[in-house]
Enzyme design. Sequence first.
Site, PDB file in Angstrom:
ATOM      1  N   SER A 343     140.663 -16.402  78.549  1.00  0.00           N
ATOM      2  CA  SER A 343     141.052 -17.787  78.342  1.00  0.00           C
ATOM      3  C   SER A 343     142.185 -18.404  78.716  1.00  0.00           C
ATOM      4  O   SER A 343     142.163 -19.303  79.368  1.00  0.00           O
ATOM      5  CB  SER A 343     141.033 -17.968  76.644  1.00  0.00           C
ATOM      6  N   ARG A 443     123.327 -23.122  80.102  1.00  0.00           N
ATOM      7  CA  ARG A 443     124.017 -23.444  78.844  1.00  0.00           C
ATOM      8  C   ARG A 443     124.205 -24.958  78.774  1.00  0.00           C
ATOM      9  O   ARG A 443     124.340 -25.767  79.694  1.00  0.00           O
ATOM     10  CB  ARG A 443     125.373 -22.639  78.846  1.00  0.00           C
ATOM     11  N   GLN A 490     136.574 -25.163  73.674  1.00  0.00           N
ATOM     12  CA  GLN A 490     136.039 -25.478  75.042  1.00  0.00           C
ATOM     13  C   GLN A 490     136.017 -26.977  75.120  1.00  0.00           C
ATOM     14  O   GLN A 490     136.574 -27.850  75.921  1.00  0.00           O
ATOM     15  CB  GLN A 490     135.054 -24.914  75.584  1.00  0.00           C
ATOM     16  N   ASP A 636     133.571 -14.565  69.831  1.00  0.00           N
ATOM     17  CA  ASP A 636     133.263 -13.594  71.066  1.00  0.00           C
ATOM     18  C   ASP A 636     133.214 -12.269  70.592  1.00  0.00           C
ATOM     19  O   ASP A 636     132.560 -11.299  71.556  1.00  0.00           O
ATOM     20  CB  ASP A 636     134.490 -13.778  72.261  1.00  0.00           C
TER      21      ASP A 636
HETATM   22  C1  S3P Z   1     136.730 -20.154  74.943  1.00  0.00           C
HETATM   23  C2  S3P Z   1     136.055 -20.622  73.726  1.00  0.00           C
HETATM   24  C3  S3P Z   1     135.097 -20.334  73.103  1.00  0.00           C
HETATM   25  C4  S3P Z   1     134.635 -18.671  73.569  1.00  0.00           C
HETATM   26  C5  S3P Z   1     134.762 -18.872  75.082  1.00  0.00           C
HETATM   27  C6  S3P Z   1     136.307 -18.989  75.591  1.00  0.00           C
HETATM   28  C7  S3P Z   1     137.962 -20.647  75.540  1.00  0.00           C
HETATM   29  O1  S3P Z   1     133.667 -21.052  73.382  1.00  0.00           O
HETATM   30  O2  S3P Z   1     133.448 -18.266  73.080  1.00  0.00           O
HETATM   31  O3  S3P Z   1     134.514 -17.438  75.216  1.00  0.00           O
HETATM   32  O4  S3P Z   1     138.484 -20.265  76.244  1.00  0.00           O
HETATM   33  O5  S3P Z   1     138.236 -22.030  75.391  1.00  0.00           O
HETATM   34  P1  S3P Z   1     133.296 -22.303  72.533  1.00  0.00           P
HETATM   35  O6  S3P Z   1     134.512 -23.155  72.660  1.00  0.00           O
HETATM   36  O7  S3P Z   1     132.327 -22.661  73.078  1.00  0.00           O
HETATM   37  O8  S3P Z   1     133.406 -21.893  71.154  1.00  0.00           O
END
Ligand code: S3P
Length: 755
Positions: A343, A443, A490, A636
Amino acid sequence: MSIKENLIIIMDTVIVNKLVVIGVGLIGGSFAASVKRAQVCEEIIGIEANESLQSAAQQLDYIDRVAASISDISHELCADDLVFIAVPTLSVPSVLKQCANCLPAEVTITDGASVKGSILTAAEKIYGEIPQQLVLGHPIAGSEQSGINAGRNNLFENHRVVLTPSEHTAELHLSKVTRLWEAIGAKISIMDVVAHDQVLAATSHLPHALAFSLVDTLAHDPDHEDIFTYAAGGFRDFTRIASSNPTMWHDIMCANKDAVVRSLDLFSENLKFLRNAIQANDGDTILDLFTRAKYARDDFLKLQTASQNTKEQIPSMSSNLINYVLSPGGTVNGTIRVPGDKSISHRSIMLGSLAEGITEVTGFLEGEDALATLQAFRDMGVNIEGPVDGKVTIHGVGLNGLQKPEKPLDMGNSGTAMRLMSGLLAGQNFDATLVGDVSLSKRPMGRIAKPLAEMGVTIETEEGGRPPLKILGSTQPQALDYEMPMASAQVKSCVLLAGLYAEGTTSVVEPAPTRDHTERMLRGFGYDVKTEGSKVTLQGGGKLTATNIDVPSDISSSAFFMVAAAITPNSDLTIKHVGMNPTRVGIINILREMGANIQLGNEAEVGGEPVADVRIQYSPLKGIHIPEDQVPLAIDEFPVLFVAAAAAEGTTVLTGAEELRVKESDRIQVMADGLNAIGADATPTPDGMVINGGTPLKGGDIQTHHDHRIAMSFAVASLIATEEIRIHDCATVATSFPGFADLAKLVGISLEVQS
Ligand code: S3P
């Protein structure tokens, strides 16, 4: 086929009429043999002065005839012919002098020496100025063998050949040399002479100098006369190249003196640094250095495999079949460091590119996903150096400095990249299209398309809100107060990034805390972001100022090893420098509640993110009802937490985790299917899973559905299985965790990679 048609085909394939090879050793002989096999020349003439070698050359079936000197046959040569000089580097100038005296100016001359600068200087001296007919080159192929019988007709296949034409080199000569190399399967790179000599000094001449020197040092160690009796594979692998031709390497070192000395100095300094760390018992420094080096070498091997792949492109995940085969059992021990946080790595490239000034990133994750993000910004005109050993230097272009990409931006397997990019592309004045791999293409993107549309942004999706996405840059986004229907970092980040370009205040309210890397990093880049309870607010129209980012190790990658040690009797594992952001530590909270023995050490803060070393020792786990407030903090990690639940005594219940159904795969269904296939008792529910733990796991076949975390979770499950587990389709592990298989083996998981 008529005689005329036949003739046309033959004429089409012939690139040179006569090929003259001066020096029929490994390189010259292999070149002649390869050209003969490719049938792209009418006659091959070998030049050899030594009489006994002349008769040996005559025996070679790829040489049509032999002459003692180039002057003996120069009168036969014309514009259709090519002379390849394949003598040792220091002998090239004297051969060039002979060529200058007798060869017509239309005959193409090329060479295969390993150093180019000294030859260019010699050519200038001999000819007065560099002749148009001269195309200097260097095939990066070879072997420790040499001599007249070492020639191979496939030595250059899929190998790189660097051509270093000067400004005087005529296009027709360059093109002839290029076509000839390509006809025998080589890949051409064009380089400047100085750059060539520096790069080769570092990657080829330095290792040879070290190998020769190491063997010499050991061979003459007065205290250990019979030392080689005890040398094994490591010594043999390291010193293979010390069996190379000493005269040839003497020539290369002398001809490329300055660049080699520079590389030797740099290496000596680094060696001294390592020596001091060893002397001071500085284990952290030693481990850091070795880990960095290991990953760098793994990446090099991957690059090499990719470039040797006959296909033009690096194999796509779907076509690159990699399976894991795991023998049951084992214990998990040692001290490791896992690669950088995914991330944070994505965000470092995004914000570094949009900042003003130069951002240095260290610890960058060199996995396929983060590299795809890096490439996307290069495609939008950002100059990004690296990654080299996890270090990336980004020459930021400012919030409005991106350029329209010429092709769709490929986000690989990454939902994070696609959703965050959509937000910042909404603020550009050009249109852009985002595409992804098979998994990403399924997705849901409606979750970001909706708030962006509310900001006035036009974003086109495929049916059902799926990728590809086309984001139109015609309108400036309007500020928005957005209440997120799901807990998603996200989506939050997407809206905030679009908000940077909006006039006024944009805010996002989240139903539960999610990872806050975007907010932290924006603040690190000097942008004012307010967090009050569940609401994050920023004003559009500011600017980002470059900063340095130290990416901690990814807690999500660490999670596989945490669970591995937690479920396996007699295990004791330490994972160094792990990111401990409070919005990411659900895995530790949940495992502790299940009874895991986890201790944190060396707690510190790097670049606005907390880090710690995590030590996990085996202790029996019990089933729990996972608190729903932990779900976004461990979002995750559930695939591997399900494995922990299968190992625990009693029942584990997960609720409130319907988001797992829209990750890289439907992680509820795919994990339940996999666990049940190897004898566990797992029942999927719409928003979670019920697992009755403690049933012994057998072996079996697992389908990952292109999901990296499914693959790694079942590798961990093998520790408590009684039979072999075969995991199919593991190539996507490289998206988030390059080097996983090696690290797994290192700590005690019996994993074999089959590709
Ligand atoms: C992430 C947010 C999470 C996570 C992904 C990384 C990010 O997703 O599952 O692997 O870096 O912002 P979601 O925002 O869909 O929960």
